[in-house]
Design a protein around this motif. Structure first.
Motif, mmCIF file in Angstrom:
data_model
loop_
_atom_site.group_PDB
_atom_site.id
_atom_site.type_symbol
_atom_site.label_atom_id
_atom_site.label_comp_id
_atom_site.label_asym_id
_atom_site.label_seq_id
_atom_site.Cartn_x
_atom_site.Cartn_y
_atom_site.Cartn_z
ATOM 1 N N ILE A 60 -25.887 6.024 -9.982
ATOM 2 C CA ILE A 60 -26.424 4.711 -9.612
ATOM 3 C C ILE A 60 -27.831 4.637 -10.193
ATOM 4 O O ILE A 60 -28.751 5.267 -9.673
ATOM 5 C CB ILE A 60 -26.467 4.525 -8.082
ATOM 6 C CG1 ILE A 60 -25.073 4.656 -7.476
ATOM 7 C CG2 ILE A 60 -27.081 3.161 -7.739
ATOM 8 C CD1 ILE A 60 -25.066 4.705 -5.961
ATOM 9 N N PRO A 61 -28.026 3.926 -11.306
ATOM 10 C CA PRO A 61 -29.356 3.854 -11.916
ATOM 11 C C PRO A 61 -30.276 2.902 -11.139
ATOM 12 O O PRO A 61 -29.925 2.394 -10.081
ATOM 13 C CB PRO A 61 -29.071 3.319 -13.328
ATOM 14 C CG PRO A 61 -27.586 3.359 -13.498
ATOM 15 C CD PRO A 61 -27.021 3.248 -12.116
ATOM 16 N N GLY A 62 -31.453 2.672 -11.727
ATOM 17 C CA GLY A 62 -32.386 1.699 -11.176
ATOM 18 C C GLY A 62 -33.659 2.324 -10.654
ATOM 19 O O GLY A 62 -33.654 2.970 -9.601
ATOM 20 N N HIS A 63 -34.775 2.163 -11.409
ATOM 21 C CA HIS A 63 -36.073 2.659 -10.936
ATOM 22 C C HIS A 63 -37.155 1.582 -11.053
ATOM 23 O O HIS A 63 -38.327 1.902 -11.196
ATOM 24 C CB HIS A 63 -36.469 3.961 -11.654
ATOM 25 C CG HIS A 63 -36.553 3.866 -13.144
ATOM 26 N ND1 HIS A 63 -36.365 4.966 -13.959
ATOM 27 C CD2 HIS A 63 -36.836 2.835 -13.976
ATOM 28 C CE1 HIS A 63 -36.525 4.615 -15.215
ATOM 29 N NE2 HIS A 63 -36.817 3.327 -15.245
ATOM 30 N N GLU A 64 -36.732 0.342 -10.994
ATOM 31 C CA GLU A 64 -37.649 -0.798 -10.880
ATOM 32 C C GLU A 64 -37.216 -1.571 -9.639
ATOM 33 O O GLU A 64 -36.402 -2.491 -9.714
ATOM 34 C CB GLU A 64 -37.586 -1.677 -12.128
ATOM 35 C CG GLU A 64 -38.003 -0.957 -13.398
ATOM 36 C CD GLU A 64 -37.974 -1.855 -14.626
ATOM 37 O OE1 GLU A 64 -38.628 -1.500 -15.624
ATOM 38 O OE2 GLU A 64 -37.301 -2.915 -14.607
ATOM 39 N N ILE A 65 -37.750 -1.159 -8.495
ATOM 40 C CA ILE A 65 -37.213 -1.575 -7.205
ATOM 41 C C ILE A 65 -38.255 -2.352 -6.413
ATOM 42 O O ILE A 65 -39.388 -1.895 -6.245
ATOM 43 C CB ILE A 65 -36.776 -0.330 -6.389
ATOM 44 C CG1 ILE A 65 -35.678 0.436 -7.141
ATOM 45 C CG2 ILE A 65 -36.322 -0.726 -4.997
ATOM 46 C CD1 ILE A 65 -35.399 1.814 -6.560
ATOM 47 N N THR A 115 -36.102 8.871 -9.410
ATOM 48 C CA THR A 115 -35.450 7.967 -8.472
ATOM 49 C C THR A 115 -33.935 8.043 -8.565
ATOM 50 O O THR A 115 -33.227 7.798 -7.581
ATOM 51 C CB THR A 115 -35.946 6.526 -8.712
ATOM 52 O OG1 THR A 115 -37.377 6.534 -8.653
ATOM 53 C CG2 THR A 115 -35.415 5.559 -7.689
ATOM 54 N N TYR A 116 -33.433 8.370 -9.739
ATOM 55 C CA TYR A 116 -31.997 8.616 -9.890
ATOM 56 C C TYR A 116 -31.798 9.747 -10.895
ATOM 57 O O TYR A 116 -32.720 10.129 -11.615
ATOM 58 C CB TYR A 116 -31.239 7.357 -10.325
ATOM 59 C CG TYR A 116 -31.627 6.804 -11.680
ATOM 60 C CD1 TYR A 116 -31.050 7.297 -12.844
ATOM 61 C CD2 TYR A 116 -32.549 5.772 -11.802
ATOM 62 C CE1 TYR A 116 -31.393 6.786 -14.092
ATOM 63 C CE2 TYR A 116 -32.898 5.248 -13.037
ATOM 64 C CZ TYR A 116 -32.314 5.762 -14.179
ATOM 65 O OH TYR A 116 -32.656 5.257 -15.417
ATOM 66 N N GLN A 127 -30.028 8.722 -6.073
ATOM 67 C CA GLN A 127 -29.333 7.546 -6.579
ATOM 68 C C GLN A 127 -30.284 6.358 -6.468
ATOM 69 O O GLN A 127 -30.983 6.211 -5.461
ATOM 70 C CB GLN A 127 -28.044 7.285 -5.801
ATOM 71 C CG GLN A 127 -27.034 8.426 -5.846
ATOM 72 C CD GLN A 127 -26.314 8.548 -7.189
ATOM 73 O OE1 GLN A 127 -26.666 7.897 -8.170
ATOM 74 N NE2 GLN A 127 -25.295 9.401 -7.243
ATOM 75 N N GLY A 128 -30.284 5.505 -7.497
ATOM 76 C CA GLY A 128 -31.342 4.522 -7.650
ATOM 77 C C GLY A 128 -31.115 3.159 -7.040
ATOM 78 O O GLY A 128 -30.376 2.977 -6.072
ATOM 79 N N HIS A 133 -30.050 -0.620 -0.315
ATOM 80 C CA HIS A 133 -31.064 0.085 0.462
ATOM 81 C C HIS A 133 -31.416 1.404 -0.220
ATOM 82 O O HIS A 133 -30.607 1.981 -0.959
ATOM 83 C CB HIS A 133 -30.573 0.389 1.885
ATOM 84 C CG HIS A 133 -30.296 -0.825 2.702
ATOM 85 N ND1 HIS A 133 -29.134 -1.569 2.571
ATOM 86 C CD2 HIS A 133 -31.035 -1.449 3.671
ATOM 87 C CE1 HIS A 133 -29.165 -2.581 3.424
ATOM 88 N NE2 HIS A 133 -30.300 -2.534 4.102
ATOM 89 N N ILE A 134 -32.628 1.886 0.072
ATOM 90 C CA ILE A 134 -33.049 3.198 -0.390
ATOM 91 C C ILE A 134 -34.045 3.767 0.620
ATOM 92 O O ILE A 134 -34.771 3.012 1.287
ATOM 93 C CB ILE A 134 -33.671 3.127 -1.808
ATOM 94 C CG1 ILE A 134 -33.821 4.524 -2.411
ATOM 95 C CG2 ILE A 134 -35.011 2.384 -1.791
ATOM 96 C CD1 ILE A 134 -34.171 4.512 -3.896
#
Length: 346
Positions: A60-65, A115-116, A127-128, A133-134
């Protein structure tokens, strides 16, 4: 624990699919964030496609949250429920090494926890942000100023800090001539930030297709690198060049554009090795360097700077169902200038 809806990829040639991820129970200093928006970074694509090494799928990517605090651990002091917050490219570090103590957690000597595609201190895979939710320790959560929309804030947590940090470190400002190579998600932010710092900015892009945008963002000049005359005309011009391109380019040609004591800094991360001729550096005491995001303190400084100077990325909001198509468009350079996923569509 919270079960979050998410989008994951199961292999380098696979499309994204709907899934769920269980976020850990809150530790005493943890913050639970309800994610509202997540930007798509080229790093997400490199990682999802397995181009930077072995990946532990599903990913699960994503590091602009960017999102809202929905719960906090009992010892959290920096945030409260309802606060507007963000998370960038890392969610933890050792906190003890020299670099961490200096506020440069991105260069943690034991390795920061991404972050991921990383492993957290509990031994679980990270997982990003392509999720609802994180959970992140409060020391790695950023405060988003009220004047920045959450959708626009998301890309600042990578594209913003990735360009702000080298511009800040190499003292871009009044009297400095700065060139930005590439006019994509990173490049357009570099232009806006360097201009706000007071530097004279030039864009070096393969074509002149985005010239009007570049000048509007604050560039004084815009040149096509497909034109060989560009390298003759601009030889020995720049104090600093920020290379945002995530592809192999002729670094020696770009090094020739540096003035005495100038530096070319790579923030784009191509999968292929880059070649530098020593004689591109020696005659004019030029430097070739790299830069990796920024520490938590500097990232907060960047957010505050962008709020003060009304800087925001140009974004295109997409639904979670459009992630695969967005990846293709990024690879085709068909985005102006950052895709942001509306997590309510997850």
């Amino acid at each position: 624990m919270v079960t979050a809806k998410a989008r994951a990829v199961n292999g380098p040639d696979q499309n994204f699919r709907e899934t769920e991820v269980t976020r850990r129970e809150l530790d005493t200093t943890d913050v639970l964030i309800e994610i509202k928006f997540a930007g798509i970074c080229h790093s997400d694509i490199h990682t999802a496609h397995g181009e930077w090494g072995e990946v532990n799928y599903p990913l699960i990517p994503g590091h602009e949250i960017a999102g809202i605090v929905s719960d906090i651990g009992e010892n959290v002091t920096k945030y409260k429920v309802g606060d507007r917050v963000g998370v960038g490219c890392m969610v933890d570090s050792c906190g003890e090494c020299e670099n961490c103590r200096e506020g440069e957690e991105q260069y943690c000597l034991k390795g920061n926890i991404p972050t991921y595609a990383g492993t957290d201190k509990y031994g679980e895979p990270t997982q990003g942000g392509y999720s609802t939710h994180i959970v992140v320790t409060e020391e790695f959560v950023l405060s988003i100023p009220d004047s920045i929309g959450l959708d626009e804030a998301a890309p600042l947590l990578c594209a913003g800090i990735t360009t702000f940090s080298p511009l800040n470190h190499w003292n871009a400002g009044p009297g400095k001539k700065v060139a930005v190579v590439g006019m994509g998600g990173l490049g357009h932010m570099a232009v806006k930030i360097a201009h706000a710092m007071g530097a004279e900015v030039t864009v070096l892009s393969r074509t002149l297709n985005k010239k009007e945008d570049g000048l509007q963002f604050g560039a004084k000049s815009y040149f096509a690198t497909s034109d060989e005359d560009t390298f003759t005309e601009l030889a020995g011009t720049f104090d600093l060049i920020i290379n945002t391109v995530s592809a192999k380019i002729d670094l020696n040609a770009y090094l020739s554009l540096l003035a005495l004591n100038g530096s070319l800094v790579n923030v784009g991360a191509p999968a292929e090795p880059l070649e530098v001729n020593a004689f591109s550096l020696i005659p004019h005491r030029r430097s070739f360097a790299g830069s990796l995001i920024g520490g938590i303190r500097e990232t907060q400084d960047m957010l505050n700077f962008c709020a003060e100077h009304n800087i925001a990325p140009n974004i295109e909001i997409i639904s979670a169902d459009d992630i695969d198509h967005a990846y293709k468009r990024v690879l085709d350079s068909d985005v102006k200038y950052r895709f942001v996923i509306d997590i309510s569509t997850m």
